[in-house]
Write an enzyme that holds these catalytic residues in place. Structure first.
Site, PDB file in Angstrom:
ATOM      1  N   ARG B  25       0.819  -1.219   0.000  1.00  7.10           N
ATOM      2  CA  ARG B  25       0.000   0.000   0.000  1.00  7.10           C
ATOM      3  C   ARG B  25       0.855   1.273   0.000  1.00  7.10           C
ATOM      4  O   ARG B  25       0.604   2.156  -0.822  1.00  7.10           O
ATOM      5  CB  ARG B  25      -0.987  -0.029   1.174  1.00  7.10           C
ATOM      6  CG  ARG B  25      -2.128  -1.036   0.956  1.00  7.10           C
ATOM      7  CD  ARG B  25      -3.001  -1.174   2.181  1.00  7.10           C
ATOM      8  NE  ARG B  25      -2.194  -1.539   3.353  1.00  7.10           N
ATOM      9  CZ  ARG B  25      -2.624  -1.445   4.598  1.00  7.10           C
ATOM     10  NH1 ARG B  25      -3.823  -0.960   4.862  1.00  7.10           N
ATOM     11  NH2 ARG B  25      -1.844  -1.837   5.581  1.00  7.10           N
ATOM     12  N   ASN B  43      -6.498  -2.871   1.259  1.00  4.68           N
ATOM     13  CA  ASN B  43      -6.434  -4.325   1.389  1.00  4.68           C
ATOM     14  C   ASN B  43      -7.846  -4.868   1.510  1.00  4.68           C
ATOM     15  O   ASN B  43      -8.684  -4.257   2.173  1.00  4.68           O
ATOM     16  CB  ASN B  43      -5.682  -4.717   2.667  1.00  4.68           C
ATOM     17  CG  ASN B  43      -4.169  -4.571   2.501  1.00  4.68           C
ATOM     18  OD1 ASN B  43      -3.663  -4.442   1.399  1.00  4.68           O
ATOM     19  ND2 ASN B  43      -3.462  -4.588   3.631  1.00  4.68           N
TER      20      ASN B  43
END
Ligand code: FE
Ligand code: MG
Ligand code: ZN
Ligand code: ZN
Lengths: 331, 749
Positions: B25, B43
């Protein structure tokens, strides 16, 4: 032996062999049943077992004495005084009469030595090929003294495990005669009646005794696993505490088997609370059948009921309960 | 003409694979900012979901793959055009809920270069801190008790973040953004002893137990024969080789003769132990007695680096990390003979007290034990000998969906395999199911793996041997149970990892497995297909004298070989010091037999007078391999009769009096390769198959694996080796699981 057509002649011959060999008052009554006086107190113990062994005659015994000792021991493991036996024989047609006579004599001698008479019996002759020589089935009854309760589910964490003597003798005696193994001194089967030793143990440590077992088929390994499962506990035995004769070790090395898994016919395992362990061991060692008695381990708490052998190194090797023939596991 | 990427476009991008817990990320965030894109990343149960909008979406998608973080593995990148809707800025959105988790915990990874820079930078707040870590490195699997992989589910939950760590944890521009094990000297775990004290002990020849990532190591100076011999004495480990840790990859040449493949492998983030040829006469002889290959590994925890830094005399420059150092440490698992690795501090203190002079621990618990993985290079590519830390729980792609099944493995080198969807999760190496501790570890492993994968198996598969500890375990389950013949499972494991569909020809070259006929198998040719197998050939049987004893005592197999040669008269002269030999020779006629190739190695070793008794499994075969420089073929050394391959003439040559053992070892290997290749090629042409699976523990022998693979390739065949799991019994659970899935598919239709 050619008594094929004359079943009656055969039956008479067999009777002529077994009657005198096993003779006692009850058997002598000649009825289809034996009638005996009831014991005054205690509880009745009863057991039955079939004997198929190859070879029928082995160093230190034969199927006849084995059948007598085995059933006496199964009764005695409850703490009972064995009183009477019954015997039933399945004989293959053509079985040598001389061998039958040896077996009958051996049964009689074993029964007399133990003081436990065969009070009733039966023989059947079956066609050739329907039986492998000779099968013997014995049953017995005995009386458990009042107040004594021995049972496989009574082992508790902290209890001690006692073994009456060296292990593996019977199984190795059988294997060495079966496989023609030769050793400098022959290994004899330990087949013997244990009820007299049991009586001494009960006298010395009765209230402290939890259970007794004779480690026959599957050996000490199977018996300890049975106890662990039945009582819901674990058992830890110490390497080096278990008596094994050097010839037995040599034979086990040769065959690649573990003495703990080899059958015995004249040994017992007792579980005793720690307070009674000392007096029990002393009484056993004072008895001719318990001279080598040893403290081999301890009952522990274990939700998975493992039996393990603690090695000198501190590790815990699992003492396994093998399914059958000892196939290799090392890949 | 307008360039396409000048237009504003919006896309949804889905990433699957190892994309969580690896810094994906923040990487996506940084990339989007760099390219001036707006949108979000988050996620979710399937992996990572991204939406981006701007003029550089194409470049963004390309960079996702090209520049992905070091620990990431993108298995799938799916793109879907969306209508543009503008927005300002790019954000990391909260994790999505819903659905059963299809992701898992990452594997443990060695300290990354950026963290090493911090570790040795006096200006860094992580200077000399033994627990420095970031999103690109550090412990993962071994510190995680449950999913999702969040700090609260790890061994770090007891360490509250200090303000500086908290800021780094929340800052998407920081390398430690959401690095769950993040810690610093202010807020993190502490070591029990100063590094200087550890190194002083090592330098003085002492034995030190060091708590690492998946367990404790026992360490000592690998150049000090007295220390290494003392470690052997205390561990009661006579000869089994020790692994050796060295400072860095450039030091490798001081101790070993690595090929390029060894060099690449040893430096991967998983940091396996890699077996490679030893440079003679440098390490203490007791490190690996009578062997020519030794396992080397590089430091993988900050503490390891600190130890080498101290051993190097605390150099202040940065360059020391790439200077060759002549120091080497034995680094062997701290497990008293046969027991699993110690992981708990109290347990370690108790169990290692008699072995280590100094026990170094820390207060970050190891929640899941994992041994060091062991690898080698066979037929030019990496193979596993033991698969654990650094690789578990990375899944193996089975190529197709299927039910959830459990393969319970073998009795020795046990592993378990759970499948979920199209993936197989092979557990870390558990060990031999002979001790209570290992069996408990085995139970824990099944429970932990089921928990982190969030699955329960519908079907179970076990070995055909009823006295394997794993078989007992499987039988206690209330689930349909498939019993898979040992060697069929070895071959099915290879078919599974190579996603081979349809019938597959294979040979299992192994120590022992229970045959379908109840016999002792170990050199088998089979065709495996789905959940079925058929034995179509085998090695000529030799007597197996004394069951497992024969595997421990190679002299027994020599007696069996001499019997096969009609030379029993030679037994007393060959083994004058073994009184049982004559007795055994007398009963060889009645003994059961085995087709095992492993036992044939034992026979060869004992016939050549190399080894009559083994201190560890495979010793005779490994020492025999160590003597080989160039395998040579003995003309007429094997006979092919129908489907039976017979090496009796080869054994006769090895039993000839006065044969040199080097020459014998080379003849043995060369003739084995030639015979096996001829045998396999014949069957392949009869079966009209060109792929051949080569499985079983004997393929740990690199001379055999290299030679046989090359010989088959020369004949136009395509050998398939076990690459994703060990060729030995450590890979068995995968084959069992694959068979169970095929079984389920078959019984459905
Ligand atoms: Fe195997
Ligand atoms: Mg009985
Ligand atoms: Zn890092
Ligand atoms: Zn901090």
């Amino acid at each position: 032996m050619t008594h094929g057509a004359g079943g009656r002649a055969m039956a008479q011959l067999i009777e002529a062999i077994f009657q005198p060999a096993l003779a006692n008052d009850f058997l002598g009554q000649g009825n289809d049943q034996a009638v005996m006086p009831l014991p005054r107190s205690g509880r009745l113990a009863m057991s039955t077992d079939g004997y198929v062994v190859s070879p029928l005659f082995f160093p230190g015994g034969d199927i006849g004495s084995l059948a007598v000792h085995g059933t006496i021991n199964d009764i005695a493991m409850s703490g009972a005084v064995p009183l009477y036996l019954s015997v039933s024989l399945i004989i293959e047609e053509g079985f040598p009469l001389a061998d039958l006579d040896r077996i009958a004599q051996s049964m009689g001698a074993a029964s007399r030595a133990a003081g436990v008479p065969v009070v009733t019996g039966d023989t059947k002759v079956v066609e050739r090929g329907k039986a492998d020589g000779l099968f013997i089935s014995t049953a017995g009854v005995g009386v458990v003294p009042p107040g004594l309760v021995l049972s496989g589910d009574r082992a508790r964490p902290g209890d001690r495990v006692v073994l009456s003597g060296s292990i593996g003798d019977h199984g190795i005696a059988i294997l060495s005669s079966r496989e023609n193994l030769e050793f400098e001194t022959a290994i004899l089967s330990d087949s013997v009646a244990l009820h007299d030793l049991v009586a001494a143990m009960v006298a010395a440590a009765g209230p402290h005794l939890r259970l007794m077992r004779d480690p026959t088929r599957g050996g000490v390994a199977a018996t300890l696993n049975e106890i662990a499962h039945q009582s819901g506990v674990g058992i830890v035995i110490e390497e080096g505490t278990i008596p094994v004769k050097s010839q037995v070790i040599a034979a086990c090395d040769l065959l690649g088997i573990d003495p703990l898994t080899v059958a015995n016919e004249g040994k017992l395992i007792a579980v005793v609370d720690p307070a009674g362990a000392g007096s029990l061991l002393a009484a056993m060692r004072a008895h001719p059948l318990g001279g080598e008695a040893a403290l081999i381990g301890t009952v522990v708490e274990d939700d998975r009921h493992f039996v393990q052998m603690r090695t000198a190194f501190g590790g815990g090797r699992i003492v396994d309960w093998l399914a059958g023939e000892q196939l290799p596991r090392i890949c | 003409m307008r360039r396409k990427d000048r237009a504003v476009t919006r896309e949804a991008i889905r990433l699957r694979g190892r994309v969580q817990g690896v810094g994906m990320r923040p990487f996506v965030f940084g990339l989007a900012e760099r390219l001036g894109l707006v949108g979000f990343v988050r996620n979710d149960a399937e992996g990572v979901a991204i939406e981006v909008e701007g003029t550089a979406v194409e470049a963004f998608a390309a960079a996702l793959r090209a520049e992905a973080p070091p620990l990431a593995r993108i298995d799938a990148l799916e793109r879907r055009p969306l209508r543009s809707r503008g927005g300002d800025g790019f954000v990391i959105a909260p994790s999505g809920e819903g659905g059963r988790a299809a992701t898992s915990i990452p594997a443990d990874a060695a300290t990354c270069d950026a963290c090493l820079d911090d570790l040795f930078d006096p200006a860094s707040r992580f200077y000399l801190y033994p627990f420095v870590t970031c999103t690109h490195c550090g412990p993962r699997f071994t510190i995680t008790r449950a999913v999702p992989y969040d700090r609260s589910n790890t061994a770090m939950d007891g360490f509250a973040l200090c303000p500086e760590c908290d800021r780094a944890y929340r800052d998407p521009r920081d390398r430690r953004f959401h690095a769950e094990p993040i810690a610093c000297p202010v807020c993190g775990p502490r070591l029990s002893h100063p590094v200087a004290e550890i190194v002083a002990a090592l330098s003085a020849g002492r034995i030190v137990a060091v708590k690492g990532i998946g367990g404790f190591h026992l360490m000592c100076d690998a150049l000090n024969e007295q220390s290494v011999a003392e470690l052997r004495r205390r561990k009661a480990r006579e000869a089994k080789p020790f692994a050796v840790m060295i400072a860095n990859a450039v030091s490798l040449d001081r101790f070993a003769v690595p090929e390029a493949a060894h060099r690449d492998l040893i430096a991967t983030p998983a940091r396996p132990i890699v077996l490679m040829p030893l440079r003679p006469n440098i390490l203490a002889p007791s490190v690996a007695p009578n062997l020519s290959r030794v396992g080397f590994l590089l430091p993988y925890a900050p503490l390891h680096h600190l130890i080498f830094h101290e051993l190097a005399g605390r150099p202040q420059d940065r360059a020391w990390r790439n200077r060759a150092l002549s120091v080497a440490l034995v680094a062997t698992s701290a497990n008293p003979g046969g027991e699993p690795l110690a992981v708990e501090d109290d347990d370690a203190r108790r169990r290692l007290a008699g072995i280590a002079d100094l026990i170094v621990t820390h207060d970050r618990p190891i929640l899941v034990r994992a041994d060091d993985s062991v690898m080698a290079v066979a037929a030019a590519k990496p193979v596993f000998l033991r698969r654990a830390r650094g690789f578990v729980p990375d899944p193996i792609d089975l190529g197709a969906d299927g039910p959830c099944v459990l393969g319970v493995g073998a009795h020795l080198k046990a592993t378990v395999t759970l499948t979920r969807g199209r993936e197989a999760f092979v557990s870390q190496h558990i060990g031999d199911l002979d001790t209570v501790e290992t069996v408990r570890f085995y139970h824990e492993t099944v429970a932990h793996l089921s928990r982190v994968l969030d699955v329960t198996p519908d079907l179970i598969a076990c070995d055909g041997h009823s006295d394997y500890g794993s078989t007992r375990y499987a039988e206690a389950f209330d689930r349909p149970l498939l019993r898979v013949q040992h060697h069929a499972a070895h071959l099915a494991a290879i078919a599974a990892e190579h996603q081979h569909r349809g019938p597959l020809l294979g040979v299992a070259l192994d120590g022992h497995g229970r045959g379908d006929d109840g016999g002792n198998w170990g050199g088998e040719m089979m065709i495996v297909a789905g959940a079925t197998w058929r034995r179509i050939g085998h090695l000529r049987p030799l007597a197996l004298l004394g069951g497992d004893r024969a595997a421990r005592e190679p002299w027994r197999m020599a007696v069996a070989a001499l019997y096969a040669l009609g030379r029993l008269d030679a037994v007393p002269a060959l083994f004058p010091e073994i009184p049982l030999a004559a007795a055994l020779a007398a009963r060889v006629v009645a003994a059961p037999t085995t087709t095992s190739l492993g036992r044939l190695f034992d026979a060869a070793s004992a016939l050549l007078g190399l080894r009559t008794h083994q201190d560890y499994e495979g010793q005779a075969a490994m020492e025999l391999e160590a003597l080989v420089t160039a395998p040579r073929r003995l003309e007429g050394g094997f006979v092919l009769t129908g489907d039976t391959l017979d090496f009796t003439p080869l054994l006769a040559a090895l039993a000839a009096p006065g044969i040199d053992c080097r020459a014998g070892a080379e003849l043995f290997h060369g003739t084995l390769i030639a015979g096996l290749a001829a045998w396999i090629a014949g069957a392949a042409s009869r079966q009209e198959m060109d792929c051949v699976a080569l499985g079983g523990g004997c393929l740990m022998n690199c001379v055999l694996a290299d030679g046989l693979a090359a010989a088959l390739q020369e004949r136009g065949l395509k050998p398939l080796l076990a690459r994703a799991v060990p060729c030995n019994d450590g890979g068995l659970s995968l084959g069992q699981a694959a068979m169970a899935r095929a079984w389920a598919a078959g019984s459905d239709s």
